[in-house]
Write a protein that holds these residues in place. Structure first.
Motif, PDB file in Angstrom:
ATOM      1  N   ARG A  45     -27.304   3.896 -66.765  1.00  8.15           N
ATOM      2  CA  ARG A  45     -27.095   3.098 -67.980  1.00  8.15           C
ATOM      3  C   ARG A  45     -25.627   2.684 -68.127  1.00  8.15           C
ATOM      4  N   ASP A  46     -24.733   3.452 -67.518  1.00  8.35           N
ATOM      5  CA  ASP A  46     -23.312   3.102 -67.533  1.00  8.35           C
ATOM      6  C   ASP A  46     -22.953   2.142 -66.397  1.00  8.35           C
ATOM      7  N   HIS A  47     -23.966   1.659 -65.665  1.00 12.65           N
ATOM      8  CA  HIS A  47     -23.800   0.689 -64.577  1.00 12.65           C
ATOM      9  C   HIS A  47     -22.966   1.234 -63.422  1.00 12.65           C
ATOM     10  N   VAL A  48     -23.140   2.507 -63.144  1.00 13.01           N
ATOM     11  CA  VAL A  48     -22.491   3.115 -61.986  1.00 13.01           C
ATOM     12  C   VAL A  48     -23.261   2.705 -60.725  1.00 13.01           C
ATOM     13  N   ALA A  49     -22.557   2.483 -59.627  1.00 14.07           N
ATOM     14  CA  ALA A  49     -23.179   2.039 -58.372  1.00 14.07           C
ATOM     15  C   ALA A  49     -24.202   3.067 -57.892  1.00 14.07           C
ATOM     16  N   PRO A  50     -25.338   2.605 -57.334  1.00 13.19           N
ATOM     17  CA  PRO A  50     -26.375   3.540 -56.858  1.00 13.19           C
ATOM     18  C   PRO A  50     -25.860   4.563 -55.859  1.00 13.19           C
ATOM     19  N   GLY A  51     -24.953   4.148 -54.976  1.00 12.66           N
ATOM     20  CA  GLY A  51     -24.414   5.089 -54.004  1.00 12.66           C
ATOM     21  C   GLY A  51     -23.673   6.239 -54.654  1.00 12.66           C
ATOM     22  N   ILE A  52     -22.972   5.965 -55.748  1.00 13.17           N
ATOM     23  CA  ILE A  52     -22.263   7.016 -56.480  1.00 13.17           C
ATOM     24  C   ILE A  52     -23.251   7.902 -57.239  1.00 13.17           C
ATOM     25  N   ILE A  53     -24.293   7.270 -57.799  1.00 14.36           N
ATOM     26  CA  ILE A  53     -25.317   8.064 -58.489  1.00 14.36           C
ATOM     27  C   ILE A  53     -25.962   9.060 -57.526  1.00 14.36           C
ATOM     28  N   GLY A  54     -26.141   8.626 -56.274  1.00 19.33           N
ATOM     29  CA  GLY A  54     -26.695   9.533 -55.274  1.00 19.33           C
ATOM     30  C   GLY A  54     -25.841  10.768 -55.068  1.00 19.33           C
ATOM     31  N   GLY A  55     -24.555  10.663 -55.410  1.00 21.71           N
ATOM     32  CA  GLY A  55     -23.669  11.806 -55.271  1.00 21.71           C
ATOM     33  C   GLY A  55     -23.956  12.921 -56.251  1.00 21.71           C
ATOM     34  N   VAL A  56     -24.726  12.647 -57.311  1.00 20.78           N
ATOM     35  CA  VAL A  56     -25.057  13.680 -58.299  1.00 20.78           C
ATOM     36  C   VAL A  56     -25.832  14.816 -57.634  1.00 20.78           C
ATOM     37  N   GLU A  57     -26.934  14.472 -57.002  1.00 19.95           N
ATOM     38  CA  GLU A  57     -27.719  15.504 -56.338  1.00 19.95           C
ATOM     39  C   GLU A  57     -26.982  16.050 -55.124  1.00 19.95           C
ATOM     40  N   ALA A  58     -26.084  15.245 -54.552  1.00 17.13           N
ATOM     41  CA  ALA A  58     -25.293  15.736 -53.434  1.00 17.13           C
ATOM     42  C   ALA A  58     -24.379  16.874 -53.890  1.00 17.13           C
ATOM     43  N   VAL A  59     -23.766  16.728 -55.076  1.00 22.15           N
ATOM     44  CA  VAL A  59     -22.905  17.779 -55.612  1.00 22.15           C
ATOM     45  C   VAL A  59     -23.707  19.060 -55.828  1.00 22.15           C
ATOM     46  N   VAL A  60     -24.900  18.928 -56.394  1.00 27.98           N
ATOM     47  CA  VAL A  60     -25.760  20.088 -56.618  1.00 27.98           C
ATOM     48  C   VAL A  60     -26.168  20.706 -55.279  1.00 27.98           C
ATOM     49  N   ALA A  61     -26.467  19.843 -54.306  1.00 27.99           N
ATOM     50  CA  ALA A  61     -26.897  20.336 -53.000  1.00 27.99           C
ATOM     51  C   ALA A  61     -25.790  21.093 -52.279  1.00 27.99           C
ATOM     52  N   VAL A  62     -24.532  20.698 -52.483  1.00 26.48           N
ATOM     53  CA  VAL A  62     -23.419  21.424 -51.883  1.00 26.48           C
ATOM     54  C   VAL A  62     -23.411  22.864 -52.387  1.00 26.48           C
ATOM     55  N   GLY A  63     -23.607  23.032 -53.692  1.00 27.67           N
ATOM     56  CA  GLY A  63     -23.680  24.377 -54.241  1.00 27.67           C
ATOM     57  C   GLY A  63     -24.810  25.175 -53.625  1.00 27.67           C
ATOM     58  N   GLY A  64     -25.983  24.547 -53.482  1.00 30.94           N
ATOM     59  CA  GLY A  64     -27.111  25.239 -52.882  1.00 30.94           C
ATOM     60  C   GLY A  64     -26.899  25.554 -51.415  1.00 30.94           C
ATOM     61  N   VAL A 115     -19.895  11.808 -62.703  1.00 33.48           N
ATOM     62  CA  VAL A 115     -20.539  12.604 -61.660  1.00 33.48           C
ATOM     63  C   VAL A 115     -20.094  14.057 -61.748  1.00 33.48           C
ATOM     64  N   ALA A 116     -18.927  14.293 -62.359  1.00 28.35           N
ATOM     65  CA  ALA A 116     -18.432  15.663 -62.526  1.00 28.35           C
ATOM     66  C   ALA A 116     -19.383  16.533 -63.329  1.00 28.35           C
ATOM     67  N   ALA A 117     -20.289  15.928 -64.080  1.00 25.33           N
ATOM     68  CA  ALA A 117     -21.268  16.703 -64.844  1.00 25.33           C
ATOM     69  C   ALA A 117     -22.175  17.524 -63.933  1.00 25.33           C
ATOM     70  N   ALA A 118     -22.272  17.119 -62.676  1.00 22.14           N
ATOM     71  CA  ALA A 118     -23.123  17.855 -61.739  1.00 22.14           C
ATOM     72  C   ALA A 118     -22.449  19.105 -61.191  1.00 22.14           C
ATOM     73  N   ILE A 119     -21.134  19.211 -61.337  1.00 26.90           N
ATOM     74  CA  ILE A 119     -20.417  20.352 -60.753  1.00 26.90           C
ATOM     75  C   ILE A 119     -20.868  21.684 -61.356  1.00 26.90           C
ATOM     76  N   PRO A 120     -20.970  21.815 -62.704  1.00 27.33           N
ATOM     77  CA  PRO A 120     -21.471  23.096 -63.236  1.00 27.33           C
ATOM     78  C   PRO A 120     -22.874  23.439 -62.748  1.00 27.33           C
ATOM     79  N   VAL A 121     -23.719  22.423 -62.588  1.00 30.06           N
ATOM     80  CA  VAL A 121     -25.069  22.681 -62.085  1.00 30.06           C
ATOM     81  C   VAL A 121     -25.001  23.172 -60.639  1.00 30.06           C
ATOM     82  N   GLY A 122     -24.104  22.580 -59.845  1.00 30.61           N
ATOM     83  CA  GLY A 122     -23.928  23.032 -58.475  1.00 30.61           C
ATOM     84  C   GLY A 122     -23.471  24.478 -58.394  1.00 30.61           C
ATOM     85  N   LEU A 123     -22.614  24.877 -59.325  1.00 29.16           N
ATOM     86  CA  LEU A 123     -22.159  26.266 -59.360  1.00 29.16           C
ATOM     87  C   LEU A 123     -23.311  27.209 -59.710  1.00 29.16           C
ATOM     88  N   VAL A 124     -24.187  26.750 -60.601  1.00 31.07           N
ATOM     89  CA  VAL A 124     -25.366  27.552 -60.950  1.00 31.07           C
ATOM     90  C   VAL A 124     -26.276  27.721 -59.740  1.00 31.07           C
TER      91      VAL A 124
END
Length: 407
Positions: free
Chosen positions: A249-268, A309-318
């Motif tokens: 909704r903030d018109h962020v590029a799809p490639g950057i949006i894909g980084g959300v789950e990537a950040v979480v996946a790094v934690g996993g 995208v930084a919002a995904a960092i706490p989730v990645g830590l979890v």
């Protein structure tokens, strides 16, 4: 024939199954991002996007229980081959429709339902055959390696899906088809039976499924831990979906949006690599309590940076603690469950643990529409806080004893 723990990577069947599921996971990870992005492009509605994802999750949950019965009675390798073929055709058809600009919301629903049903049967069969291809002592290590695979493919899949979607909306779905073709080839090469010799059990499917429920809920630890894990799964799915929709909704590029789950996946992924050390230092009850309390604290922090995208960092830590907990849990489950019940027990565990999470995208979409992005994040964090209290007080979790393996 089984192998010594240090030779797990030399186990041909385990490696073929591992590689096949890796391709399958990549396809699922691509679709997990590309499908809601496609719905948002077609409808511009977060609620519709959440509904499509929720329907897929509900379908997976609904199919898990019959899948458990089937994989305990039929050839597990054949089941996986059929699932790969079905998913290949479904996503190839969606890709063609998108390419021709003929894709509709109805078609997306159909493909998501078909793909999600196939995912349920494939995943249940894959989980169920672990005990037949590795020693009981190897089960936690094998599950940990599967966790690492899952997070690694999740790390690669969403950025790839976002990148392909940015180039052309049809490309992610053609990519899905290719991954399922590769998975089919890997499973095809497996020759050893993936289940022990067995007779068809008397009674119908309902009686067979009831036996699986009795086994799970008759075990105090399994019974207690499932009702702690369910809220945690709900929160993780809900917050990730909230972040993705907010960035779109903030018109962020799809490639950057894909980084959300990537950040979480790094934690996993890091957690999967650290799982053996964590399991040596923390017993399973301590791991469960730690992940719950950590999640309750860190998830709240995501609300402060929800438009980044930084919002995904706490989730990645979890998620970092997740692989060690899952490896210990499923290793414990596989070791204490007879092969003839593996499919049903696995399906019951996964259904109970993930059933509530199926509603997460729809809940998140509604809360975003009414109150804005920070509210769902805080709601999900509060839910996990309740699970943390339950994990701390549960006698079934506190009293679980380590499995004594045969020498």
């Amino acid at each position: 024939m089984t192998v010594a723990p240090e030779q797990l990577w030399r186990n041909r069947e385990f490696n073929l199954l591992w590689v096949s599921q890796s391709f399958s996971d990549v396809g699922n990870a691509i679709a997990a991002l590309a499908v809601p992005l496609l719905v948002l492009a077609l409808t511009a509605s977060p609620v519709q996007a959440g509904l499509v994802v929720t329907v897929g999750l509900v379908t997976t949950v609904v199919c898990r229980l019959p899948a458990g019965v089937l994989v305990d009675r039929a050839d597990r390798r054949r089941i996986m081959l059929i699932c790969d073929a079905v998913r290949l055709v479904a996503y190839l058809a969606l890709g063609v429709a998108v390419l021709r600009e003929q894709a509709t919301l109805g078609l997306v629903f159909v493909v998501v339902v078909i793909g999600s049903a196939a995912n349920a049967f494939f995943g249940t069969a894959e989980y169920s055959c672990m005990r037949t291809i590795v020693r009981p002592r190897q089960l936690p290590a094998a599950v940990a390696r599967n966790e690492a695979r899952s997070y690694a493919t999740t790390l690669a899949g969403p950025p790839l899906g976002g990148l392909l979607f940015g180039i052309g909306r049809a490309l992610p779905f053609f990519g899905d088809a290719v991954t399922f073709l590769a998975s089919f080839a890997g499973v095809w090469l497996i020759r050893r039976p993936l289940q022990e010799a067995r007779d068809v059990e008397p009674g119908g499917h309902a009686a067979a499924l009831a036996e699986g429920f009795r086994f799970v809920f008759g075990d105090p630890f399994l019974r207690a831990v499932l009702f702690v894990v369910a809220p945690l799964n709900l929160a993780i799915h809900g917050i990730i979906f909230t972040i993705i929709v907010t960035l779109q909704r903030d018109h962020v590029a799809p490639g950057i949006i894909g980084g959300v789950e990537a950040v979480v996946a790094v934690g996993g992924l890091l957690g999967a690599l650290a799982a053996p050390a964590l399991q040596r230092r923390l017993p399973l009850p301590a791991l469960i309590r730690s992940i719950c309390w950590t999640a309750a604290l860190l998830m709240s922090a995501s609300a402060l940076v929800i438009h980044s995208v930084a919002a995904a960092i706490p989730v990645g830590l979890v998620v970092f603690l997740g692989p060690a907990s899952n490896a210990a849990l499923f290793g414990h489950q596989a070791a204490i469950t007879p092969d003839r019940l593996q499919g049903r027990v696995v399906s019951v565990i996964i259904v109970v643990a993930t059933s509530v999470a199926a509603a997460a995208p729809l809940i998140a979409g509604a809360l975003i529409t009414i109150w804005g992005p920070p509210v769902p994040v805080l709601v999900f964090a509060a839910t996990v806080a309740g699970a943390a209290v339950a994990a701390t007080l549960s006698r079934g979790i506190r009293s679980v004893q380590p499995v004594e393996y045969d020498p």
